[in-house]
Design a protein around this motif. Structure first.
Motif, PDB file in Angstrom:
ATOM      1  N   UNK A 185     -14.608   2.208   6.193  1.00 10.59           N
ATOM      2  CA  UNK A 185     -15.811   1.755   5.129  1.00 10.59           C
ATOM      3  C   UNK A 185     -15.973   2.566   4.028  1.00 10.59           C
ATOM      4  N   UNK A 186     -15.606   3.970   3.897  1.00 14.95           N
ATOM      5  CA  UNK A 186     -15.386   4.684   2.564  1.00 14.95           C
ATOM      6  C   UNK A 186     -14.671   3.975   1.603  1.00 14.95           C
ATOM      7  N   UNK A 187     -13.547   3.182   2.032  1.00 17.07           N
ATOM      8  CA  UNK A 187     -12.735   2.681   1.100  1.00 17.07           C
ATOM      9  C   UNK A 187     -13.374   1.283   0.584  1.00 17.07           C
ATOM     10  N   UNK A 188     -14.383   0.785   1.233  1.00 17.69           N
ATOM     11  CA  UNK A 188     -15.187  -0.528   0.896  1.00 17.69           C
ATOM     12  C   UNK A 188     -16.486   0.019  -0.032  1.00 17.69           C
ATOM     13  N   UNK A 189     -16.702   1.239  -0.246  1.00 17.90           N
ATOM     14  CA  UNK A 189     -17.828   1.630  -1.076  1.00 17.90           C
ATOM     15  C   UNK A 189     -18.534   0.913  -2.123  1.00 17.90           C
ATOM     16  N   UNK A 190     -19.540   0.343  -2.306  1.00 12.98           N
ATOM     17  CA  UNK A 190     -20.517   0.876  -1.836  1.00 12.98           C
ATOM     18  C   UNK A 190     -20.943   0.062  -0.439  1.00 12.98           C
ATOM     19  N   UNK A 191     -20.522  -1.241  -0.378  1.00  9.42           N
ATOM     20  CA  UNK A 191     -20.821  -1.896   0.785  1.00  9.42           C
ATOM     21  C   UNK A 191     -20.625  -1.454   2.177  1.00  9.42           C
ATOM     22  N   UNK A 192     -19.476  -0.697   2.307  1.00  8.95           N
ATOM     23  CA  UNK A 192     -19.214  -0.115   3.207  1.00  8.95           C
ATOM     24  C   UNK A 192     -20.105   0.936   3.945  1.00  8.95           C
TER      25      UNK A 192
END
Length: 335
Positions: free
Chosen positions: A80-87
């Motif tokens: 989820x960190x890799x999907x920031x900010x949605x993550x």
């Protein structure tokens, strides 16, 4: 990101809770962890084995109980960190499942409602949903005390502690804490079946709850300054004096603070499974009996303390974001 996840998780769970339809559809992280613990209990905890072997297997079981949800949480955190900010939004929603702000208040308030509308009989039924003591042995004052004690203790290990460990270790830290706490509640008992096998789980739960229990007590003391009719000075003095009287190294801190803030005596002798646990009283209530109005006052203190917890995480999150931007800006300037 971990501190921010903890703050947003608190905000999401306080607002939405854990919906019943979701629980009915997929269960809850605690139920999933509980199945793992039950499996390990059946496989490793044999009555025919020596206590020494059962203690070693209890340590092995605890490692599995911590590592499985902890590693799953860590993997989700990294993804989820890799999907920031949605993550970050998804992580906050997942993290909210580790907390119980809304449901705790609702269950405790149901006890006050039951005492006021249905008397002792309904009060016993309502309180039996949140405490393990024998409800048929409780009078009205005992029902009220049980609800208040449960509110104080569960504020610590059901809200402050998972938020604290999520802030320290992200989703992995929060999930591992929840696993440890669930293991203690399931196998950390001083009974012939679990005295040896559950020893590691009980000791570890005591350890990881040390910081949160002290923080919870302090939050209740601070809340007493802001809730009309509460006694902040007594909350502080009783917590410092009586917390160590509790058989738990952690539960005494929030319970003693709550007792002082309310001007009640909490804890004392209680019956579990027909056996009386002769605990000391905490607080300075004297002969005053606890009532449903005391439950409602305790709920006001709890809600205020929970707002203070949210504010604490908001401030720390803002500081961390500011420092991150400052460091990033200095790095960019250096380039």
């Amino acid at each position: 990101m971990s501190i921010l996840i903890a703050f947003l998780s608190l905000a999401v769970e306080r607002t939405l809770g854990y919906p019943d339809w979701l629980f009915n559809a997929i269960g809850h992280p605690v139920t999933w962890i509980g199945r793992l613990i039950s499996f390990l209990d059946r496989r490793l905890n044999r009555a025919t084995d020596s206590d020494e072997l059962r203690r070693r297997r209890g340590v092995q079981a605890l490692l599995v109980i911590l590592l499985v949800p902890g590693l799953i949480g860590l993997a989700l955190h990294v993804l989820l960190w890799m999907m920031f900010p949605t993550g970050l939004v998804i992580a906050a929603i997942l993290g909210s499942s580790l907390l119980s702000q809304k449901s705790l208040a609702e269950h405790v308030e149901e006890v006050a409602d039951a005492l006021e509308t249905g008397g002792l009989t309904l009060g016993r039924i309502a309180v039996s949903r949140i405490v393990g003591r024998d409800p048929e042995k409780l009078d009205k004052a005992g029902v009220a005390r049980a609800a208040i004690e449960s509110l104080a203790e569960n504020f610590s290990d059901g809200i402050v502690a998972p938020a604290f460990w999520t802030g320290i270790g992200g989703l992995g830290g929060g999930a591992a804490y929840k696993a440890a706490n669930t293991a203690d509640s399931m196998i950390g008992h001083r009974t012939p079946k679990y005295e040896a096998f559950g020893r590691a789980a009980a000791r570890f739960d005591d350890l990881v709850n040390l910081p949160a229990s002290r923080l919870t007590g302090l939050l209740i003391v601070l809340a007493a300054f802001l809730v009309p009719g509460a006694h902040p000075r007594k909350a502080w003095l009783v917590m410092r004096r009586d917390a160590k009287k509790h058989r738990s190294p952690n539960a005494g801190w929030p319970e003693a603070a709550m007792a002082g803030a309310l001007g009640l005596s909490l804890a004392g002798p209680r019956s579990y499974g027909g056996e009386v646990v002769d605990d000391a009283f905490m607080g300075e209530g004297g002969r005053r009996e606890a009532e449903s109005t005391d439950i409602r006052q305790a709920l006001k203190l709890y809600r205020m303390a929970d707002w203070l917890l949210l504010g604490l995480f908001a401030v720390v999150s803002a500081i961390m974001i500011f420092l991150t931007l400052l460091i990033s800006g200095q790095g960019a300037s250096a380039l």
